[in-house]
Design a protein around this motif. Structure first.
Motif, short mmCIF file in Angstrom:
data_model
loop_
_atom_site.label_atom_id
_atom_site.label_comp_id
_atom_site.label_asym_id
_atom_site.label_seq_id
_atom_site.Cartn_x
_atom_site.Cartn_y
_atom_site.Cartn_z
N ILE A 65 1.19 -0.90 0.11
CA ILE A 65 -0.16 0.08 -0.17
C ILE A 65 0.90 1.14 0.39
CG2 ILE A 65 -1.69 1.18 1.78
CD1 ILE A 65 -2.07 -1.81 2.44
N SER A 66 0.60 2.01 -1.25
CA SER A 66 1.22 3.45 -1.04
C SER A 66 0.83 4.63 -0.42
CB SER A 66 1.83 3.57 -2.68
OG SER A 66 1.53 5.28 -2.45
N LEU A 67 1.57 5.06 1.02
CA LEU A 67 0.58 5.22 2.34
C LEU A 67 1.01 7.16 2.41
CD1 LEU A 67 -1.21 4.99 4.48
CD2 LEU A 67 0.41 4.82 5.70
N LEU A 68 2.16 6.51 2.13
CA LEU A 68 2.57 8.95 1.81
C LEU A 68 3.31 8.98 1.26
CD1 LEU A 68 3.03 9.03 5.82
CD2 LEU A 68 1.23 10.19 4.79
N SER A 69 3.00 9.92 0.04
CA SER A 69 4.52 10.81 -0.45
C SER A 69 4.31 9.49 -1.36
CB SER A 69 5.81 11.05 0.10
OG SER A 69 5.12 12.11 1.05
N GLY A 70 3.06 9.30 -2.22
CA GLY A 70 2.85 8.66 -3.57
C GLY A 70 4.32 9.12 -4.56
N HIS A 71 3.79 9.96 -4.86
CA HIS A 71 4.86 10.83 -6.45
C HIS A 71 6.12 11.73 -5.45
CE1 HIS A 71 0.65 11.67 -8.43
NE2 HIS A 71 1.78 10.30 -8.93
N LEU A 72 6.14 12.69 -5.00
CA LEU A 72 7.63 12.90 -4.33
C LEU A 72 7.92 12.25 -3.81
CD1 LEU A 72 6.25 16.89 -3.37
CD2 LEU A 72 8.23 15.59 -5.92
N GLY A 73 7.78 11.36 -2.53
CA GLY A 73 8.64 10.74 -2.04
C GLY A 73 8.58 9.10 -2.19
N GLY A 74 8.05 9.15 -3.51
CA GLY A 74 8.25 7.80 -4.90
C GLY A 74 7.76 6.46 -4.16
N ALA A 75 6.64 7.04 -3.17
CA ALA A 75 5.65 5.34 -2.45
C ALA A 75 5.19 5.02 -3.56
CB ALA A 75 4.77 5.80 -1.27
N ASN A 76 4.69 5.40 -4.93
CA ASN A 76 3.70 4.37 -5.60
C ASN A 76 4.73 4.02 -6.11
OD1 ASN A 76 1.95 6.17 -4.74
ND2 ASN A 76 1.38 7.37 -6.65
N ARG A 77 6.21 4.40 -7.41
CA ARG A 77 6.93 3.39 -7.60
C ARG A 77 7.28 2.29 -6.78
NH1 ARG A 77 5.21 5.32 -11.89
NH2 ARG A 77 6.34 6.44 -12.93
N LEU A 78 7.64 2.73 -5.30
CA LEU A 78 8.15 1.44 -4.71
C LEU A 78 6.93 0.44 -4.48
CD1 LEU A 78 10.11 0.57 -2.48
CD2 LEU A 78 9.13 2.03 -0.50
N ALA A 79 6.02 1.00 -3.86
CA ALA A 79 5.10 0.01 -3.99
C ALA A 79 4.72 -1.26 -5.03
CB ALA A 79 3.15 0.52 -3.65
N GLU A 80 4.97 -0.46 -6.38
CA GLU A 80 4.56 -1.11 -7.65
C GLU A 80 5.94 -2.32 -7.52
OE1 GLU A 80 4.64 1.73 -10.60
OE2 GLU A 80 2.16 2.31 -10.07
N GLU A 81 7.05 -1.72 -7.57
CA GLU A 81 8.41 -2.60 -7.36
C GLU A 81 8.66 -3.60 -6.39
OE1 GLU A 81 13.28 -2.28 -6.46
OE2 GLU A 81 12.39 -0.28 -6.70
N VAL A 82 7.58 -3.72 -5.20
CA VAL A 82 7.96 -4.52 -3.74
C VAL A 82 6.58 -5.45 -4.41
CG1 VAL A 82 6.78 -4.67 -1.41
CG2 VAL A 82 8.50 -3.05 -2.00
N ALA A 83 5.60 -4.61 -4.79
CA ALA A 83 4.27 -6.12 -5.56
C ALA A 83 5.03 -6.63 -5.77
CB ALA A 83 3.12 -5.55 -5.41
N ALA A 84 5.55 -6.38 -7.53
CA ALA A 84 5.92 -6.99 -8.63
C ALA A 84 7.16 -8.04 -7.41
CB ALA A 84 7.05 -6.09 -9.51
N HIS A 85 8.19 -8.26 -7.22
CA HIS A 85 8.95 -9.02 -6.61
C HIS A 85 8.31 -9.69 -5.47
CE1 HIS A 85 12.84 -7.19 -7.22
NE2 HIS A 85 12.13 -6.08 -6.89
N LEU A 86 6.48 -9.71 -5.08
CA LEU A 86 6.54 -10.65 -4.45
C LEU A 86 5.26 -11.12 -5.40
CD1 LEU A 86 6.35 -8.31 -0.67
CD2 LEU A 86 7.42 -10.57 -1.40
N GLY A 87 5.06 -11.15 -6.43
CA GLY A 87 4.15 -11.62 -7.11
C GLY A 87 2.28 -10.87 -6.13
N GLY A 88 2.60 -10.14 -5.43
CA GLY A 88 1.50 -9.47 -5.21
C GLY A 88 0.76 -8.03 -4.92
N GLN A 89 -0.51 -7.24 -5.36
CA GLN A 89 -0.83 -6.77 -5.47
C GLN A 89 0.07 -4.89 -5.11
OE1 GLN A 89 -3.79 -6.27 -8.22
NE2 GLN A 89 -2.63 -4.13 -7.37
N ALA A 90 0.03 -3.70 -5.80
CA ALA A 90 -0.14 -2.54 -5.15
C ALA A 90 -0.73 -1.84 -5.09
CB ALA A 90 1.20 -1.89 -6.58
N VAL A 91 -1.13 -1.21 -4.31
CA VAL A 91 -2.36 -0.35 -4.04
C VAL A 91 -2.33 0.81 -4.00
CG1 VAL A 91 -4.39 -0.07 -2.55
CG2 VAL A 91 -3.09 -2.15 -2.50
N VAL A 92 -2.21 1.79 -4.62
CA VAL A 92 -2.26 2.75 -5.03
C VAL A 92 -3.17 3.97 -5.52
CG1 VAL A 92 -0.70 4.75 -7.03
CG2 VAL A 92 -0.49 2.66 -6.19
N THR A 93 -3.97 4.74 -4.54
CA THR A 93 -4.80 5.11 -4.74
C THR A 93 -5.16 6.81 -5.13
OG1 THR A 93 -5.11 6.00 -2.36
CG2 THR A 93 -6.07 4.57 -2.48
#
Length: 353
Positions: free
Chosen positions: A98-126
């Motif tokens: 789950i991208s919780l804080l600073s999705g764009h400027l802090g890079g949380a959205n991209r990181l959530a997608e990267e983590v999910a890809a490594h684990l075969g999970g689902q990125a949650v970006v709102t």
């Protein structure tokens, strides 16, 4: 620290260790009960103390724990998207990132997608722009290594983007323009004057130039390329605040933005200069050091300095250092002496990725 991964259960610790092995520059922080001989960092103090401390030091933070825990512990320490690191919350089964804080400027959205890809999970970006498949200004800027200012204006510009309102974009070097081709409402203009004369409710300028009164115009945003190279020479013991004051004064007089300074350059004899190092560290600027021989191989517009030649063996420092670090780029500010500081600014020509 680049990516800090924190877990609080044994199962979460296993997941954290796995992530650290696949994420670049990832470090793992775990409670003492999970200790093993594995190079992770272990803490014995309460999570209520450990997590805020890591939040204040990390660039990005992955929390393997319940979202509610993270929200309650970090809420008192939030400062805003311009300052907070990107925070991703991950369940210990690795199902949702789950991208919780600073999705764009802090890079949380991209990181959530990267983590999910490594684990075969689902990125949650709102984030609204992501949900609508639109290139948000702050996300595009981050991806290209650019800054935005004022950050408070992002809300207006991203809202205009979502609503399809007209936004005048001036990007003379083509650093981000290609990513907005075909995006409804974004119209590219050739110059600042043309964009300002338009009736567009939003205006975005990709430039290192200072834009007057921008902070009072909520529909205006500057995206700053890090293409200014700051050449500096200074007397021994010059404090960091004097260096910063001199730099900002010189840039303001030349209508250049401090946010576009990307590199500091000087002579290698200044590697132990505490004030210069502190100034660069405060603003997260890399420092390039050149030998006197390298500096003497560059012809700057200012006549050689007998003082510099006697002191450090170079005919000049700030101009040749700036030119070298900019790859031969042109000088935008010739040598200026302000108190104990001599400085020059050169332009490094950037290209889109």
């Amino acid at each position: 620290m680049s990516i800090v991964i924190v877990a609080i259960t044994r199962k979460g610790a296993e997941l954290a260790r796995h992530l650290a092995a696949v994420l670049p520059d990832g470090s793992v922080h775990l409670p003492e009960k999970c200790r093993a001989d594995d190079g992770c960092h272990y803490f014995s103090r309460p999570l209520a103390e450990e997590l805020p401390d890591l939040f204040g030091r990390a660039e990005r933070l992955v929390c393997v724990m319940a979202t509610g825990i993270v929200v309650r512990l970090l809420a008192p320490y939030l400062r805003g998207k311009a300052f907070d690191p990107g925070v991703v919350v991950l369940d210990e089964a690795g199902r949702f990132a789950i991208s919780l804080l600073s999705g764009h400027l802090g890079g949380a959205n991209r990181l959530a997608e990267e983590v999910a890809a490594h684990l075969g999970g689902q990125a949650v970006v709102t984030t609204a722009t992501d949900v609508n498949n639109l290139p948000a200004w702050d996300q595009v800027a981050r991806d290209e290594g650019l800054d935005v200012e004022p950050v408070a204006h992002l809300r207006t510009l991203n809202r205009l983007l979502l609503e399809g309102e007209t936004i005048a974009l001036v990007d003379r070097q083509g650093l981000i323009a290609d990513q907005f081709v075909g995006v409804p409402g974004v119209v590219r203009y050739r110059s600042y004057a043309d964009a300002m004369q338009s009736d567009a409710p939003g205006r975005v300028f990709v430039t290192h130039r200072y834009l007057p009164h921008m902070e009072n115009r909520t529909g205006m945003l500057a995206i700053r390329p890090k293409d200014l190279v700051l050449g500096i020479g200074c007397n021994r013991g010059t404090p960091a605040d004097e260096i910063e004051s001199a730099v900002k004064d010189a840039l303001q007089q030349a209508f250049l933005a401090f946010a576009s300074v990307g590199t500091v350059a000087t002579i290698d004899a200044k590697q132990d200069e505490a004030g210069l190092s502190a100034f660069a560290r405060k603003h997260k600027l890399p420092v390039l050091y050149f030998s006197a021989e390298e500096l003497n191989g560059v012809d700057g517009p200012t006549p050689p300095s007998e003082h510099a030649l006697k002191a450090v063996g170079a005919k000049g420092v700030c101009e040749p250092a700036a030119i070298l670090a900019a790859g031969g780029g042109s000088l935008l500010i010739r040598k200026q002496k302000i108190g104990n500081v001599a400085l020059a600014v050169a332009e490094f020509r950037m290209t889109s990725k």
